[in-house]
Design a protein around this motif. Structure first.
Motif, mmCIF file in Angstrom:
data_model
loop_
_atom_site.group_PDB
_atom_site.id
_atom_site.type_symbol
_atom_site.label_atom_id
_atom_site.label_comp_id
_atom_site.label_asym_id
_atom_site.label_seq_id
_atom_site.Cartn_x
_atom_site.Cartn_y
_atom_site.Cartn_z
ATOM 1 N N ILE A 6 0.726 -0.949 -0.157
ATOM 2 C CA ILE A 6 -0.090 -0.119 -0.063
ATOM 3 C C ILE A 6 1.055 1.329 -0.300
ATOM 4 C CG2 ILE A 6 -1.713 1.219 1.539
ATOM 5 C CD1 ILE A 6 -2.946 -1.561 2.394
ATOM 6 N N GLU A 7 2.008 1.865 0.760
ATOM 7 C CA GLU A 7 2.937 2.377 0.826
ATOM 8 C C GLU A 7 3.521 2.573 -0.827
ATOM 9 O OE1 GLU A 7 5.094 1.775 4.191
ATOM 10 O OE2 GLU A 7 3.919 2.354 5.862
ATOM 11 N N ALA A 8 4.153 1.731 -1.306
ATOM 12 C CA ALA A 8 4.572 1.783 -2.872
ATOM 13 C C ALA A 8 4.173 2.269 -3.590
ATOM 14 C CB ALA A 8 4.947 0.151 -2.987
ATOM 15 N N PRO A 35 -0.070 5.092 5.083
ATOM 16 C CA PRO A 35 -1.016 6.401 4.194
ATOM 17 C C PRO A 35 -2.474 5.754 4.344
ATOM 18 C CG PRO A 35 0.733 4.861 2.708
ATOM 19 C CD PRO A 35 1.092 4.831 4.640
ATOM 20 N N ILE A 36 -3.483 6.587 3.479
ATOM 21 C CA ILE A 36 -5.160 5.795 3.153
ATOM 22 C C ILE A 36 -5.145 6.397 2.781
ATOM 23 C CG2 ILE A 36 -7.081 6.726 4.088
ATOM 24 C CD1 ILE A 36 -6.353 6.060 7.034
ATOM 25 N N TYR A 37 -5.316 5.898 1.308
ATOM 26 C CA TYR A 37 -6.168 5.577 -0.269
ATOM 27 C C TYR A 37 -6.929 5.801 0.034
ATOM 28 C CZ TYR A 37 -5.950 5.472 -5.216
ATOM 29 O OH TYR A 37 -6.098 6.343 -6.764
ATOM 30 N N PHE A 82 -3.910 1.703 4.589
ATOM 31 C CA PHE A 82 -5.251 1.157 4.064
ATOM 32 C C PHE A 82 -5.869 2.028 2.614
ATOM 33 C CE2 PHE A 82 -10.027 2.512 3.247
ATOM 34 C CZ PHE A 82 -10.548 1.834 2.921
ATOM 35 N N ALA A 83 -6.327 0.657 1.862
ATOM 36 C CA ALA A 83 -6.456 1.498 0.498
ATOM 37 C C ALA A 83 -7.543 0.473 0.316
ATOM 38 C CB ALA A 83 -5.640 0.886 -0.564
ATOM 39 N N GLY A 98 -3.300 -2.384 7.269
ATOM 40 C CA GLY A 98 -2.340 -3.388 6.238
ATOM 41 C C GLY A 98 -4.130 -3.657 5.424
ATOM 42 N N THR A 99 -5.077 -3.573 5.180
ATOM 43 C CA THR A 99 -6.242 -3.601 4.750
ATOM 44 C C THR A 99 -6.353 -2.908 3.037
ATOM 45 O OG1 THR A 99 -6.860 -4.635 6.764
ATOM 46 C CG2 THR A 99 -8.834 -4.114 4.762
#
Length: 386
Positions: free
Chosen positions: A135-137, A182-184, A201-202, A218-219
């Motif tokens: 998610i971070e990448a 981060p949150i996307y 989170f994404a 991590g979701t």
């Protein structure tokens, strides 16, 4: 450059890879192939996959190709190393073949070693294990040089610089805590009232978080999915629903799945021992080395209300699970039943249900998709006899 994805870990990624190439698996915000396409925007990509999948994902092979392991996560340094490969050269990291340049599959004579650490999807559980990093990448890839939509005043945002909201997203109220990652929030998504989210989170395009949802680090909630209840360190690939209360942790849910109301997944054994998971390539259970491991569910599978899944359960494609108690922790594709036993889910009925479900998302099941499912039905017969 012509890039052809290869799949050395295909069998280890079943049941998720039964219905698609590895490049079509999502980890983080993006699918594996999408990551490579962003890193290499001027390349063309195709898949060298199983014959029964090749009608939908055909390979394109030229006189000069870069055969790339679809399980490897790209980064800029790695891409630069691949560009330095000459014909008949391969690049390895420890025991992992990253890529080789050749006119034909498996044709190379010189091996170069890549010394920097890379991330790889070798097993199904790596999808949730690596999701925090992924998610971070992906967040950095997708938000570079872009400006987020404003965070609504009625949403409590913690570490707002690490929150990115795409156009069309609706956020009613709740908490977005990006302290740990981060949150996307993707395009045309909806975050309903009183939702609590901890990053990373994404929420992918057109997905929905329902009222009061509690989402831990991590979701990923894939596109067109609807999620409620409590979710931790899990990846929902897309077009799937966990619309009600119940716990989902350290799990991967395929596409077109549905978890009935109050479905709960155990992700920790009572004795805190490492979890064993069914491994198709070994035809038996294998030690994951993980203390936390929940449910791996293939595409088009569903479970009824109040279903309970034991720690480390693997469900195949198009299974239908219901009833009280814990069903066994390996449920083959096209199984119908629960704790008291399973019968074969009639193929025609399974396709009928799949078509109804897909129409609810304004999609229609294609003839080629039916053929893929028919092939999975046939090759999974041996497991249903056990």
């Amino acid at each position: 450059m012509n890039v052809v994805f290869i799949e050395p870990y295909r069998d280890q990624l079943l049941s998720l890879s039964y219905t698609k190439p590895i490049s079509e698996l999502r980890c983080g915000i993006l699918k594996m192939g999408q990551k490579w396409k962003i890193h290499c925007p001027n390349f063309q990509f195709s898949n060298l996959t199983e014959d029964y999948l090749s009608k939908v994902w055909p390979p394109h092979i030229e006189d000069d190709n870069l055969f790339v392991n679809a399980s490897v996560f790209p980064n800029q340094t790695l891409v630069e190393s691949l560009m330095d490969l000459k014909p008949s050269q391969a690049l390895r990291y420890n025991d992992v073949l990253i890529a080789y340049r050749s006119a034909k599959k498996d044709k190379y004579s010189e091996v170069k070693v890549y010394h920097k650490e890379i991330s790889i999807l070798k097993n199904t559980w790596d999808i949730f294990k690596l999701n925090h990093f992924a998610i971070e990448a992906d967040f950095n890839l997708l938000t570079k040089d872009k400006k987020s939509e404003p965070i609504p005043e009625h949403v409590l945002a913690i570490n707002p610089d690490q929150i990115f909201i795409e156009k069309g997203a609706k956020l009613i109220s709740g908490t977005l805590n990006a302290t740990d990652g981060p949150i996307y929030i993707g395009k045309d998504t909806e975050v309903m009232e009183s939702v609590s989210v901890r990053g990373p989170f994404a929420l992918c395009d057109h997905a929905v978080l329902k009222m009061g949802a509690k989402i831990y680090t991590g979701t990923t909630v894939g596109p067109y999915s609807k999620v409620g209840g409590e979710v931790s360190n899990s990846v929902i690939q897309g077009f799937s629903n966990k619309g009600h209360d119940g716990f989902l942790g350290n799990s991967v849910i395929g596409e077109w799945c549905n978890l009935g109301a109050d479905t709960n997944i155990s992700n920790l054994k009572n004795n805190y021992a490492a979890v064993k998971l069914w491994n198709y390539s070994k035809q038996g259970f294998t030690d994951t080395g993980l203390q936390f491991c929940g449910l791996i569910m293939g595409d088009h599978s569903k479970c009824g209300i109040n279903t309970m899944f034991n720690t480390g359960t693997v469900v195949g494609v198009s299974a239908n699970i219901y009833g009280e108690g814990f069903p066994r922790n390996f449920i083959p594709s096209f199984s119908w039943g629960g704790k008291t036993g399973f019968i074969t889910y009639k193929f025609e009925k399974a396709i009928e249900v799949a078509d109804i479900v897909m129409k609810r998302r304004d999609k229609k099941i294609k003839a080629q998709e039916v053929k893929i499912l028919e092939h999975v039905f046939e090759i999974s017969k041996a497991y249903r006899r056990r």
